[in-house]
Every structure is written in C-alpha cells, then in structure tokens.
Enzyme design. Structure first.
Site, PDB file in Angstrom:
ATOM      1  N   SER A 162      11.315   0.033  -4.716  1.00 40.66           N
ATOM      2  CA  SER A 162      12.385  -0.909  -4.405  1.00 40.66           C
ATOM      3  C   SER A 162      11.888  -1.946  -3.386  1.00 40.66           C
ATOM      4  O   SER A 162      10.840  -2.552  -3.588  1.00 40.66           O
ATOM      5  CB  SER A 162      13.619  -0.151  -3.908  1.00 40.66           C
ATOM      6  N   ASP A 438      17.024  -0.714 -14.845  1.00 40.13           N
ATOM      7  CA  ASP A 438      17.184  -0.878 -13.400  1.00 40.13           C
ATOM      8  C   ASP A 438      17.983  -2.139 -13.065  1.00 40.13           C
ATOM      9  O   ASP A 438      17.638  -3.233 -13.523  1.00 40.13           O
ATOM     10  CB  ASP A 438      15.802  -0.968 -12.748  1.00 40.13           C
TER      11      ASP A 438
END
Length: 524
Positions: A162, A438
């Site tokens: 991330s 995602d």
C-alpha cells in the site's frame, strides 16, 4: 524449506506473543535529514529512537537483509509477516535476515513530544525514505555485532504494501546504491487529490445486484437531499433511516455510505479477512425484507418516488439498507450514549484541535492532506455514471480535517510525490505486485487503461487474479494450509517473488565477484 517451516511452526504456535518472540530494537535516527529544505525549519540536529524487529534464524553468510517498511501503522502489527508471511518466506528462500521497520511517528517511533501541526513538519515521505536508507547504512543488529550487515556489505531488499509499497518503490529509485531491489505490493506511486476512483473496483468487480442497488438507492437519496432541499423530504429520509437528529445532509450521506467501502477488507487469510463487504451486499441485494418492521413500507415507497424510482424490488432493498444502517451505525451510536451529531459529524472543531501524543489519527491525515491526497469522493464520479456514495461527499467535505486539524486550505501537494514517476515508475529490480480487485489499483502501475508491461526477472509486473490489497504479504504455517488456501494465484506470486529475489541476490554477488554464492540458497 518444508522441514524448516515445520520446525518453525512447532516452535512458534499461533498464540505466540510475537512481541516476545521478536523483541523490539531501536536505532538512533536523525529527526531531520534535510537541513537545506526550508519546509523543515526550524531545523534540528536531534535524534530519536526508531523501532525495528528482526529475525536472523534463517540467515547464512551471503544472504540478504529483507526489510519490510511498516507504513502508516504500528510496526508491531506487521510482526506476523516476519513469523510466517512474506518476510519469512523470502528470508527462508534466500538465507536472509528479516526486518520489520517502523515508520517515523507511528507506533512508538516518535521524533517529537506531541503531534501538533508544527511538530508534524518532519512527517514527510522524503524523511521516511531517508530513515530507511540510513538504517541500511548504519544498523548493527544486537547479537550479530561481529558481522557487517549494512548495505555496504550485503544486499538489501525492501518490501512494502500500500503506502509502504510506494515508499519502497521510491527508495529503490532514489537510493539505488543502498537498496539493491524492492517489491511494491499494491503500491500507490501516483498521488491523486480527488480519488473518486477508490470505488471503481467495487463497481467493476462487485456483485452486480449489490452494485446496481447501491447506485440506484444512492441516486434516489441524492435526488432528495440535493434537489428537494427546501422541502420536508430530506428530513423524512433521515428519519426513515433512524438518523433524524443528524443536522447536516452531507454528514447523513456519509453515515449511511460505509458498507460499500468494505471491499478492501477482503483477504484470503481467514485470520485477517473481513466479511463486512459480503454482509453489506447480502443485505442490500436481497429482494426479500430481512428486517421486518424496520420502517413503514409506504413511506419508503414514497421517498423512492420523490427520488425518481418506482421499482417494486427497490422498496424492499431500501428497507434492507435501512436495517443494515440501523444494525451497523444507529445502534452503536445509542450504545455509546452520544448524540447523532457527536457520533457522525465530520465538523468537530474541538476534536480536530487535539494534538497530544495519543492522537494517532492525525498522522496519516496529515500525510494525505500535505502531499498524498486520496480524498475519496462521490462528487468526482463522471456525470454520466451513477456513484456508489453520495455526491454530497465532495472535496469540501473530505478536506475538512485538513483545514480544521492542520490549517491546510489548499489541495495536497501531490507533485511532491508524482515527480518520481507516478503510475509509470520503472526501475531495474523494482517489482510491482497488485490485486485485480484492489480499490487502490487506480493509483498503481496496474491502473486499468494503462499499457501493459512485460514481466521480467529485473522488473516483475504481476497482477493477482481476484486479489485485493497486498494479498501476497500474508502467509501460513504448513499445518494451516489446505486445498485452496492459500489460493493458487497467491501461492504462485509468492513463489515467483522468492525466485526473482534469489536471482537479484545472485546478481549482487556476481557484480562483486562472489561467483560461488547461490548453491545453498533455500528452495520454496
């Protein structure tokens, strides 16, 4: 490797206290690495203790140091990756030493005594990058003082997921002589101020019935809240949801919009998987009333008509939506004994002025307000597309924390981040691993619409089928696996990561003339 993993499983059972198994270490870190940059004035020569954890149980001479960047959370929460996740796997495959590296300001790595805006000036991506480089160049691991395990003497490989994935991608590009390779998992190297695309993954890959119901109900409610402001209908919409005491319409719209955001919490690993997205979709997709008596059917029907919809099944779906919000939001507010404005408002000046060392919410908020953006809006959705959250959730609403907490009144300085290449970032021995589903994919090199890249050993480019957010980071002990767990796409990418990292390490040794290295590296 299987025998070694089994021994590890026996020594480290699931209920092991990981902070006892891997005691925290610290390194003296400069607070300010950039005395020529005016944004850090007044400058300081002081240092602070930055935490890290390590596992040398797999290390053999010639092996690399694998450093996981902890990102925007307490580093202790990443220790499971040192025990049986990606760091353990790469360490085993390469005879490496694994490290969890805590990001400055998070956890217990505090450069300052409080989190006032003035003292948060050192919380930038540039300073965090310099921290990780300094660590590699200066660390002395307790118990291994007789070994030179700095980046001058061994290859350093960085991993991050991330935001941390972006950090290690930039680290590889800006400090190539310090970090020999990096894996950016679900990295977001493109800073985007209005990140309305956060909900695109749900729109594209979510269950059709769930997405269509969410879009229509959101549109109907928006039509009431936005187009009938001078009538009784906005209050009636709040009332039917049991949220009639929320003063502002945008606060109300935000309070009922949380379920669709749950996609990011999906994970193949049962230990960390959130079922909230499925729970929400199961509720709102059903055309049978799941909460009998939750609200008056005729009232729901009339409000939908005012909002422009007269579909029969949508009435039941609205009633289920009301029931879901009651169960997940309204009842919680009642249990806490707070007013609805206290529970749900985004406009709480008193709260935003809190800045003592316990106010950890300020940290990532400061980072995105200052230079990352990622304000997740409904207003940014193209006009010809129905959003999944209200258009009342706009930049003015989502930037409230920036103004109130930090007096940042202008858009985030995303150019500070995007100067490194954004979604087009590329560098030798920099891997990009992303999840197909995602919500952060739109800020990654796997953004839909970008030209594809060839995946090579030097620059791996891998999309995990049906994967969500850094799914390659988790791992299982051998006695925890079963058919389908981990899923084949995850197992395949983890095997590929071990193979290309082994190749990178061999390349480092060959570049130094260590031609005998590589014969004894572990196998996956």
């Amino acid at each position: 490797m299987e025998e070694r993993e089994m021994r590890t499983a026996l020594i480290h059972p699931r209920d092991t206290d990981l902070e006892k198994l891997y005691p925290a270490q610290t390194i003296q870190m400069p607070i300010d690495h950039f005395h020529n940059d005016s944004i850090y004035e007044p400058h300081t020569n002081e240092t602070f203790l930055l935490r890290y954890w390590f596992d040398a149980s797999h290390y053999q001479p010639g092996g690399p140091v694998i450093v996981l960047q902890g990102g925007e959370t307490d580093g202790a929460g990443r220790l499971r990756y040192l025990q049986k996740g990606i760091v353990a796997q790469l360490s085993q495959a390469t005879n490496g030493l694994g490290v969890i590296f805590e990001h400055r300001y998070y956890g217990e790595s505090h450069p300052t005594d409080d989190f006032s805006t003035k003292n948060l000036r050192f919380l930038t991506t540039d300073q965090a990058l310099a921290d990780q480089a300094y660590f590699a160049q200066n660390v002395v691991f307790p118990g291994l003082e007789h070994l030179n395990l700095t980046s001058h003497n061994v290859p350093y490989i960085a991993y991050g997921g991330s935001y941390a994935g972006s950090v290690v991608a930039f680290l590889r590009k800006l400090y190539p002589d310090v970090y020999w390779g990096a894996i950016a998992s679900s990295g977001v190297p493109e800073a985007i101020y209005d990140y309305w695309e956060y909900y695109e993954a749900a729109r594209i890959y979510g269950p059709r019935e769930c997405i269509e119901a969410t879009q229509k109900l959101t549109h109907a409610i928006d039509n009431v809240l936005i187009n009938h402001t001078d009538t009784e209908y906005p209050q009636r919409v709040k009332n039917i949801f049991g949220l009639g005491n929320i003063t502002r319409n945008d606060d109300f719209a935000n309070a009922i919009a949380q379920g669709i955001a749950g996609l990011q919490g999906l994970n193949w690993d049962p230990a960390v998987n959130s079922t909230e997205f499925g729970h929400y979709c199961g509720n709102i997709s059903s055309t049978e009333v799941l909460y009998p008596g939750i609200a008056e059917r005729e009232e729901a029907k009339e409000l939908l008509a005012v909002g422009g919809y007269d579909e029969v099944k949508l009435v039941n779906q609205l009633l289920n939506y009301i029931g879901y919000v009651d169960a997940t939001a309204v009842k919680g507010c009642k249990r806490r004994g707070k007013s609805q404005d206290e529970s749900f408002t985004n406009y709480d000046s008193k709260f935003y002025q809190q800045d003592d060392i316990t106010q950890e919410w300020r940290l990532w908020a400061y980072q995105y307000c200052f230079e990352w953006g990622y304000l997740q809006t409904g207003s940014g959705v193209p006009a010809d597309q129905l959003p999944l959250i209200s258009r009342l959730i706009n930049l003015e609403f989502t930037s409230t924390v920036c103004r109130e907490a930090f007096n940042i009144t202008t858009p985030s300085q995303v150019e500070r981040i995007n100067k490194h290449g954004g979604v087009n970032i590329s560098y030798p021995r920099l891997a990009h691993v992303d999840g197909e589903w995602d919500p952060w994919r739109a800020a990654s090199p796997h953004r839909i619409g970008l030209p594809g890249r060839e995946s090579t050993v030097s620059e791996p480019f891998i999309l995990i089928e049906k994967g969500v957010h850094h799914w390659d980071e988790n791992g299982l002990f051998p006695n925890e696996t079963r058919p389908g767990l981990p899923p084949k796409p995850v197992a395949d990418v983890q095997k590929a990561e071990a193979e290309f990292v082994k190749a990178w390490v061999e390349e480092w040794h060959k570049a130094r003339g260590d031609m005998m290295y590589g014969d004894d590296m572990g196998d996956l």
